[in-house]
Design an enzyme around this catalytic site. Structure first.
Site, PDB file in Angstrom:
ATOM      1  N   THR A   6      -4.634  -1.494   5.858  1.00 45.35           N
ATOM      2  CA  THR A   6      -3.527  -1.265   4.849  1.00 45.35           C
ATOM      3  C   THR A   6      -3.870  -0.759   3.720  1.00 45.35           C
ATOM      4  O   THR A   6      -5.049  -1.060   3.334  1.00 45.35           O
ATOM      5  CB  THR A   6      -2.189  -2.180   4.679  1.00 45.35           C
ATOM      6  OG1 THR A   6      -3.017  -3.306   4.083  1.00 45.35           O
ATOM      7  CG2 THR A   6      -2.034  -2.800   6.353  1.00 45.35           C
ATOM      8  N   CYS A   7      -3.028  -0.234   2.940  1.00 41.47           N
ATOM      9  CA  CYS A   7      -3.409   0.298   1.783  1.00 41.47           C
ATOM     10  C   CYS A   7      -3.353  -0.674   0.584  1.00 41.47           C
ATOM     11  O   CYS A   7      -3.080  -0.518  -0.675  1.00 41.47           O
ATOM     12  CB  CYS A   7      -2.288   1.443   1.064  1.00 41.47           C
ATOM     13  SG  CYS A   7      -2.677   2.938   2.200  1.00 41.47           S
ATOM     14  N   ASP A   8      -3.031  -2.017   0.893  1.00 39.23           N
ATOM     15  CA  ASP A   8      -2.917  -3.129   0.021  1.00 39.23           C
ATOM     16  C   ASP A   8      -4.081  -4.046  -0.281  1.00 39.23           C
ATOM     17  O   ASP A   8      -4.998  -4.369   0.606  1.00 39.23           O
ATOM     18  CB  ASP A   8      -1.974  -4.401   0.727  1.00 39.23           C
ATOM     19  CG  ASP A   8      -1.164  -5.273  -0.420  1.00 39.23           C
ATOM     20  OD1 ASP A   8      -2.058  -5.907  -0.985  1.00 39.23           O
ATOM     21  OD2 ASP A   8      -0.195  -5.428  -0.669  1.00 39.23           O
ATOM     22  N   SER A   9      -4.348  -4.425  -1.471  1.00 37.72           N
ATOM     23  CA  SER A   9      -5.726  -4.722  -1.835  1.00 37.72           C
ATOM     24  C   SER A   9      -6.033  -6.189  -1.452  1.00 37.72           C
ATOM     25  O   SER A   9      -6.852  -6.771  -1.386  1.00 37.72           O
ATOM     26  CB  SER A   9      -6.003  -4.617  -3.529  1.00 37.72           C
ATOM     27  OG  SER A   9      -5.112  -5.472  -4.230  1.00 37.72           O
ATOM     28  N   ASN A  54       3.291  -0.942   5.969  1.00 39.28           N
ATOM     29  CA  ASN A  54       2.633   0.286   6.008  1.00 39.28           C
ATOM     30  C   ASN A  54       2.516   1.109   7.136  1.00 39.28           C
ATOM     31  O   ASN A  54       1.896   1.836   7.315  1.00 39.28           O
ATOM     32  CB  ASN A  54       1.141  -0.299   5.690  1.00 39.28           C
ATOM     33  CG  ASN A  54       0.661   0.601   4.337  1.00 39.28           C
ATOM     34  OD1 ASN A  54      -0.581   0.302   4.050  1.00 39.28           O
ATOM     35  ND2 ASN A  54       1.200   1.287   3.787  1.00 39.28           N
TER      36      ASN A  54
END
Length: 392
Positions: free
Chosen positions: A339-342, A382
């Site tokens: 996903t695009c989450d850190s 996401n």
């Protein structure tokens, strides 16, 4: 229960690793991520737990994996249940479990859910505050009320923090209130999930014994001591065998609660189902960032591996290509999700040694993932689908 001394200073025995089933054909492998759960291994673990804890009533912690095939297998085997919600009560009933075999272990419950549970036949409830006890007295009169005490959580891979339980002195007051309100009483605790210390149960058992004296001073006795969960599954770092944990628990019980031992129960979750599961994920990208090799997968924190947050749960990982183990030279790798989450990074402080030949399209197998994976997966963060489960 045997009071024979056990030499717990001897080297800890390794947990037997899970032998994973052969990886399926490539056309099935493409449908990742997926966790495959073998219910025969669930039953194997139930038998092992019964041998390790003779005389202890095992209440499976349904939250670990509430899938119908798991619940049906355990119901047929005569297991009891630790439930945390009305939804879990209903799931167990649909799978063939009995309400009389349930313990409602959540210490924060809706009044309406307490009333429902009591109406269908649940008679064991856990609490840790005056407000929760008041709800039990009103909506589950005469039930068995177990006060939950805090533990340090030291040695646990997934500590439970300060959300649950109360100090023993507060528990003593609550115990007296429960007795005066017409409840049978007990004491409950939880030493933290994936507990690495077989002696972690010693102090809370001793605290339960002290609370027993409080109950006796008020004309009652403990109907039950709930030993909670915490028994481990096979992970990256070796742990003791279930037999060693059982010996440590039995020794504490004999020392502090014997010879007239109250009823004992436990709430195994991870130890019951984790080793039955293998999570398969595809390698999406292998790259280098700031001198570190990063391996990005199609499974991550939001698709079943949330217990990697804080890196407390460190699974055994195996690399495969076309169904065969990937051998050869290895080097450390940081593992991350898609996903695009850190937050979606699995292991940095504890990198994994993976083959240098690893490439997109290869698979990683995460072992002992039958617990707290599919149920922790998001509904579609996401745009990624929830973790899929397959049962055998």
């Amino acid at each position: 229960m045997s009071a024979q001394p056990v030499d717990l200073a001897s080297p800890l025995l390794p947990v037997q690793p899970v032998t994973s089933r052969p990886v399926a054909a490539p056309q099935v492998l493409s449908q990742t991520p997926v966790v495959r759960v073998d219910t025969a291994i669930v039953l194997r673990q139930l038998a092992a737990l019964r041998r390790a804890l003779p005389g202890v009533q095992l209440h499976y912690a349904v939250k670990a994996n509430p899938a119908r095939p798991v619940l049906r297998a355990l119901a047929r085997a005569g297991c009891r249940w630790d439930v945390a919600s009305r939804g879990e009560i209903e799931a167990v009933l649909r799978a063939g479990g009995a309400a009389a075999d349930m313990s409602y272990g959540n210490t924060v419950k809706r009044a309406a859910d307490i009333a429902y549970a009591h109406e269908v036949g649940v008679r064991r409830f856990t609490f840790d505050s005056p407000g929760e006890l008041a709800k039990l007295t009103e909506h589950a009169p005469g039930s068995l009320a177990m006060v939950r005490i805090t533990t340090s959580g030291q040695g646990a891979g997934w500590a439970l923090g300060g959300k649950f339980g109360c100090p023993p002195d507060v528990a003593a007051d609550l115990l007296v209130q429960a007795i005066r309100s017409g409840h049978r009483v007990g004491v409950a605790f939880h030493v933290g999930s994936q507990q690495s210390d077989p002696l972690a149960w010693t102090e809370p058992v001793a605290a339960a014994a002290r609370l027993r004296e409080v109950a006796r001073a008020h004309g009652a006795d403990l109907a039950v001591v709930d030993l909670g969960g915490g028994l481990p599954a096979a992970m990256r770092e070796p742990t003791a065998s279930l037999a060693v944990y059982g010996a440590g628990i039995r020794q504490a019980v004999a020392r502090f609660l014997g010879p007239d031992v109250p009823e004992l129960m436990a709430e195994p979750g991870r130890a019951m189902v984790a080793e039955a599961g293998v999570l398969e994920t595809e390698v999406l990208l292998v790259s280098e960032r700031a001198g570190l090799r990063w391996v990005y997968l199609d499974a991550g924190v939001f698709t079943g591996l949330v217990e990697t947050v804080g890196e407390g749960i460190r699974y055994r990982v195996e690399a495969v290509r076309d169904g065969a183990p990937l051998a050869g030279r290895t080097q450390p790798a940081v593992l991350a999700g898609p996903t695009c989450d850190s937050l979606d990074v699995l292991y940095v402080e504890h990198p994994y040694q993976l083959p240098t030949s690893l490439q997109p399209g290869d698979r990683l197998l995460f072992h002992s993932t039958g617990a707290y994976t599919a149920t922790y997966s998001t509904v579609g963060f996401n745009g990624f689908a929830p973790l899929r489960e397959v049962f055998t």
